[in-house]
Design a protein around this motif. Structure first.
Motif, mmCIF file in Angstrom:
data_model
loop_
_atom_site.group_PDB
_atom_site.id
_atom_site.type_symbol
_atom_site.label_atom_id
_atom_site.label_comp_id
_atom_site.label_asym_id
_atom_site.label_seq_id
_atom_site.Cartn_x
_atom_site.Cartn_y
_atom_site.Cartn_z
ATOM 1 N N VAL A 69 0.783 -1.213 -0.102
ATOM 2 C CA VAL A 69 0.014 -0.087 0.080
ATOM 3 C C VAL A 69 0.747 1.163 -0.239
ATOM 4 O O VAL A 69 0.267 2.135 -0.571
ATOM 5 N N VAL A 70 2.072 1.127 0.267
ATOM 6 C CA VAL A 70 3.102 2.268 0.474
ATOM 7 C C VAL A 70 4.340 1.741 -0.028
ATOM 8 O O VAL A 70 4.762 0.641 0.316
ATOM 9 N N ASP A 71 5.045 2.472 -0.991
ATOM 10 C CA ASP A 71 6.345 2.173 -1.342
ATOM 11 C C ASP A 71 7.139 3.441 -1.360
ATOM 12 O O ASP A 71 7.054 4.449 -2.191
ATOM 13 N N GLN A 72 8.130 3.867 -0.208
ATOM 14 C CA GLN A 72 8.648 5.194 -0.281
ATOM 15 C C GLN A 72 10.370 4.907 -0.229
ATOM 16 O O GLN A 72 10.967 4.263 0.218
ATOM 17 N N THR A 73 10.669 5.543 -1.153
ATOM 18 C CA THR A 73 12.245 5.507 -1.475
ATOM 19 C C THR A 73 13.004 6.505 -0.520
ATOM 20 O O THR A 73 12.285 7.649 -0.426
ATOM 21 N N CYS A 74 14.101 6.044 0.025
ATOM 22 C CA CYS A 74 14.577 7.030 0.925
ATOM 23 C C CYS A 74 16.040 7.260 0.507
ATOM 24 O O CYS A 74 16.830 6.489 -0.090
ATOM 25 N N TYR A 75 16.762 8.475 0.583
ATOM 26 C CA TYR A 75 17.964 8.680 0.149
ATOM 27 C C TYR A 75 19.181 8.821 0.958
ATOM 28 O O TYR A 75 19.744 9.889 1.193
ATOM 29 N N GLY A 76 19.473 7.462 1.395
ATOM 30 C CA GLY A 76 20.707 7.260 2.097
ATOM 31 C C GLY A 76 21.014 7.937 3.399
ATOM 32 O O GLY A 76 22.114 7.972 3.856
ATOM 33 N N GLY A 77 19.883 8.078 4.193
ATOM 34 C CA GLY A 77 19.994 8.462 5.628
ATOM 35 C C GLY A 77 19.694 7.178 6.408
ATOM 36 O O GLY A 77 19.378 6.326 6.315
ATOM 37 N N TYR A 78 20.217 7.507 7.865
ATOM 38 C CA TYR A 78 19.815 6.605 8.934
ATOM 39 C C TYR A 78 18.328 6.731 9.511
ATOM 40 O O TYR A 78 17.749 6.006 10.262
ATOM 41 N N VAL A 79 17.591 7.655 9.000
ATOM 42 C CA VAL A 79 16.302 8.047 9.481
ATOM 43 C C VAL A 79 15.403 8.366 8.126
ATOM 44 O O VAL A 79 15.721 8.920 7.343
ATOM 45 N N CYS A 80 14.209 7.571 8.177
ATOM 46 C CA CYS A 80 13.368 7.756 6.810
ATOM 47 C C CYS A 80 12.021 7.950 7.366
ATOM 48 O O CYS A 80 11.330 7.221 8.107
ATOM 49 N N ASP A 81 11.185 9.001 7.164
ATOM 50 C CA ASP A 81 9.944 9.203 7.379
ATOM 51 C C ASP A 81 8.861 9.164 6.369
ATOM 52 O O ASP A 81 9.112 9.246 5.316
ATOM 53 N N VAL A 82 7.760 8.158 6.829
ATOM 54 C CA VAL A 82 6.898 7.733 5.769
ATOM 55 C C VAL A 82 5.441 8.142 6.047
ATOM 56 O O VAL A 82 4.931 8.052 7.141
ATOM 57 N N ASP A 83 4.885 8.946 5.184
ATOM 58 C CA ASP A 83 3.338 9.525 5.563
ATOM 59 C C ASP A 83 2.387 8.314 5.290
ATOM 60 O O ASP A 83 2.445 7.865 4.303
ATOM 61 N N VAL A 84 1.774 8.006 6.327
ATOM 62 C CA VAL A 84 0.567 7.016 6.478
ATOM 63 C C VAL A 84 -0.835 7.598 6.667
ATOM 64 O O VAL A 84 -1.707 6.948 6.961
ATOM 65 N N SER A 85 -0.840 8.907 6.285
ATOM 66 C CA SER A 85 -2.003 9.745 6.548
ATOM 67 C C SER A 85 -3.228 9.024 5.752
ATOM 68 O O SER A 85 -4.324 9.032 6.242
ATOM 69 N N GLY A 86 -2.736 8.522 4.723
ATOM 70 C CA GLY A 86 -3.962 8.103 3.748
ATOM 71 C C GLY A 86 -4.100 6.640 3.769
ATOM 72 O O GLY A 86 -5.237 5.968 3.465
ATOM 73 N N LEU A 87 -3.528 6.092 4.841
ATOM 74 C CA LEU A 87 -3.924 4.334 5.284
ATOM 75 C C LEU A 87 -5.406 4.441 6.180
ATOM 76 O O LEU A 87 -5.199 5.225 7.060
ATOM 77 N N PRO A 88 -6.163 3.445 5.917
ATOM 78 C CA PRO A 88 -7.279 3.421 6.921
ATOM 79 C C PRO A 88 -6.829 2.737 8.124
ATOM 80 O O PRO A 88 -5.640 2.324 8.164
ATOM 81 N N SER A 89 -7.454 2.666 9.302
ATOM 82 C CA SER A 89 -7.269 2.119 10.359
ATOM 83 C C SER A 89 -6.971 0.558 10.195
ATOM 84 O O SER A 89 -7.813 0.116 9.372
ATOM 85 N N GLY A 90 -5.978 -0.002 10.886
ATOM 86 C CA GLY A 90 -5.864 -1.645 10.551
ATOM 87 C C GLY A 90 -4.500 -1.974 10.813
ATOM 88 O O GLY A 90 -3.851 -1.037 11.481
ATOM 89 N N PHE A 91 -4.004 -3.203 10.429
ATOM 90 C CA PHE A 91 -2.905 -3.801 10.877
ATOM 91 C C PHE A 91 -1.888 -3.892 9.604
ATOM 92 O O PHE A 91 -2.648 -4.276 8.404
#
Length: 109
Positions: A69-91
């Motif tokens: 449901v989400v595929d986020q490319t990160c650019y070589g750091g040790y921390v990556c933030d992913v926006d999950v606001s568009g995901l409905p509640s669930g597991f």
């Protein structure tokens, strides 16, 4: 007929090569060095790693049906933030790809 099939499969399995890992090659110290963490803060999933696990290249999130449901490319750091606001509640399952390992963790939103 089922017994013959099972015996044949077991026999073929015994012919396969295997690698024996000794304690010297794979110790608990190596396991404890590899640290990847996933935290959910509001609508942002934060993936972090350290020098022993390498920089984060990508984060993929799968729903409970194993659909990406989400595929986020990160650019070589040790921390990556992913926006999950568009995901409905669930597991969900987050999979973090670093330069040295792949780490998966389940979370609920």
């Amino acid at each position: 007929m089922k017994r013959i099939l099972i015996v044949c499969l077991l026999g073929m399995g015994l012919l396969l090569p295997y690698n024996k890992i000794t304690a010297k090659e794979f110790s608990e110290k190596e396991i404890s060095k590899r640290i990847v963490d996933i935290m959910l803060e509001g609508n942002v999933l934060i993936a972090s790693s350290d020098a022993s696990t390498g920089t984060i290249n990508e984060v993929k999130i799968y729903n409970s049906s194993k659909q990406k449901v989400v595929d986020q490319t990160c650019y070589g750091g040790y921390v990556c933030d992913v926006d999950v606001s568009g995901l409905p509640s669930g597991f969900y399952t987050a999979q973090v790809f670093t330069t040295m390992t792949v780490y998966s963790e389940n979370f609920a939103k």
